[in-house]
Design an enzyme around this catalytic site. Structure first.
Site, PDB file in Angstrom:
ATOM      1  N   VAL A  21       0.813  -1.219   0.000  1.00 44.52           N
ATOM      2  CA  VAL A  21       0.000   0.000   0.000  1.00 44.52           C
ATOM      3  C   VAL A  21       0.844   1.267   0.000  1.00 44.52           C
ATOM      4  O   VAL A  21       0.357   2.341  -0.389  1.00 44.52           O
ATOM      5  CB  VAL A  21      -0.980   0.019   1.197  1.00 44.52           C
ATOM      6  CG1 VAL A  21      -1.941  -1.148   1.123  1.00 44.52           C
ATOM      7  CG2 VAL A  21      -0.239   0.048   2.528  1.00 44.52           C
ATOM      8  N   SER A  81      -6.758   3.681  15.846  1.00 45.76           N
ATOM      9  CA  SER A  81      -6.338   3.193  17.155  1.00 45.76           C
ATOM     10  C   SER A  81      -6.726   4.233  18.195  1.00 45.76           C
ATOM     11  O   SER A  81      -6.794   5.432  17.884  1.00 45.76           O
ATOM     12  CB  SER A  81      -4.816   2.975  17.181  1.00 45.76           C
ATOM     13  OG  SER A  81      -4.343   2.811  18.517  1.00 45.76           O
ATOM     14  N   TYR A 114       3.841   6.080  15.665  1.00 50.07           N
ATOM     15  CA  TYR A 114       2.595   5.324  15.485  1.00 50.07           C
ATOM     16  C   TYR A 114       1.370   6.141  15.906  1.00 50.07           C
ATOM     17  O   TYR A 114       0.385   6.237  15.164  1.00 50.07           O
ATOM     18  CB  TYR A 114       2.658   4.030  16.294  1.00 50.07           C
ATOM     19  CG  TYR A 114       1.421   3.176  16.190  1.00 50.07           C
ATOM     20  CD1 TYR A 114       1.175   2.409  15.049  1.00 50.07           C
ATOM     21  CD2 TYR A 114       0.490   3.123  17.221  1.00 50.07           C
ATOM     22  CE1 TYR A 114       0.039   1.613  14.943  1.00 50.07           C
ATOM     23  CE2 TYR A 114      -0.648   2.337  17.128  1.00 50.07           C
ATOM     24  CZ  TYR A 114      -0.867   1.586  15.985  1.00 50.07           C
ATOM     25  OH  TYR A 114      -1.992   0.817  15.886  1.00 50.07           O
ATOM     26  N   LYS A 168      -1.832   7.430  13.510  1.00 49.15           N
ATOM     27  CA  LYS A 168      -3.230   7.049  13.684  1.00 49.15           C
ATOM     28  C   LYS A 168      -4.116   8.281  13.900  1.00 49.15           C
ATOM     29  O   LYS A 168      -5.293   8.281  13.522  1.00 49.15           O
ATOM     30  CB  LYS A 168      -3.373   6.067  14.841  1.00 49.15           C
ATOM     31  CG  LYS A 168      -2.763   4.699  14.556  1.00 49.15           C
ATOM     32  CD  LYS A 168      -3.380   4.057  13.306  1.00 49.15           C
ATOM     33  CE  LYS A 168      -2.871   2.647  13.069  1.00 49.15           C
ATOM     34  NZ  LYS A 168      -3.494   2.014  11.872  1.00 49.15           N
TER      35      LYS A 168
END
Length: 249
Positions: free
Chosen positions: A65, A140, A153, A157
């Site tokens: 992706v 998340s 991370y 998100k």
């Protein structure tokens, strides 16, 4: 609830294991023709075989992706696409002071850029077909609240969540709904060792339901957003976290 997906085509990224593999099986059991996409086709082949053994329909699609050209080429051959689950994602353990540029870029390339490339191409297909569709981004709770050692991370998100709302606003006129699921701590093969550790037990005490989630806890929210049961929902973010976000700081 109108959760029958018969006659619909669903694309799931990051389908080779974990959430993605489970989502493919769930959608196939609900009647969808599933396109299971991931970089590792060997694991996809076993997934497709398992779905076929249960009487479902699925095929494998090799897809990175983060590679925009590959996403455009892979989806260009699809005439119809009704459901997309942007599940592909990676994490990094670094605190900000230790997070190098390569780690930051790789996490954003997959989690944010990849979700955007797939969503954009899917929306083009859905608009052309004139029958709308549902795009579901797997975010998340760290995108809504900070966490230790998630320097890249958590922001990635958060970007997914805001992108969900932006795309929902733009594509509603085409009948394309864009929503997100924000899981809390769900037990998988990758995190089971940590969740069973003393640190994991301490974290569990901060969750109002006093337990970690199971992958099956995501079934209801996913089927809701994938189906006509959520026909009047777009730009929504569903937290599935046992009340973790509601716990006191």
């Amino acid at each position: 609830m109108r959760t029958d997906l018969s006659g619909r085509t669903a694309l799931v990224t990051g389908a080779s294991s974990g959430f993605g593999r489970h989502f493919c099986q769930l959608l196939a059991r609900s009647g969808a023709d599933v396109i299971a996409a991931a970089r590792r086709t060997d694991l996809l082949d076993s997934l497709v075989a398992d779905i076929a053994a249960e009487g479902g329909k699925a095929r494998a699609l090799r897809l990175d992706v983060a590679d925009e050209a590959q996403v455009v080429e892979a989806l260009s051959g699809l005439e119809t696409l009704d459901i997309v689950v942007n599940n592909a994602g990676i994490a990094g353990p670094s605190r900000a002071i230790d997070c190098e540029g390569d780690e930051w870029r790789s996490i954003f390339d997959v989690n944010v850029n990849g979700a955007f490339y797939v969503s954009r191409e899917a929306a083009r297909i859905m608009r052309k077909a004139g029958r709308g569709g549902s795009i579901i981004n797997i975010a998340s709770i760290t995108g809504l609240r900070t966490a230790h050692s998630a320097a890249a991370y958590a922001p990635s998100k958060a970007a997914v969540i805001h992108m969900t709302k932006s795309l929902a606003m733009e594509w509603a006129r085409f009948g394309v709904r864009v929503n997100a699921i924000a899981p809390g701590y769900i037990e998988t093969d990758l995190n089971r060792e940590f969740l069973l550790s003393p640190a994991g037990e301490d974290m569990k005490k901060r969750i109002p339901q006093r337990r970690f989630g199971e992958i099956a806890d995501l079934d209801g929210p996913l089927l809701l957003l994938a189906s006509d049961a959520s026909a009047y929902m777009t730009g929504s973010v569903l937290a599935v976290d046992g009340g973790h976000l509601a716990s006191p700081l």
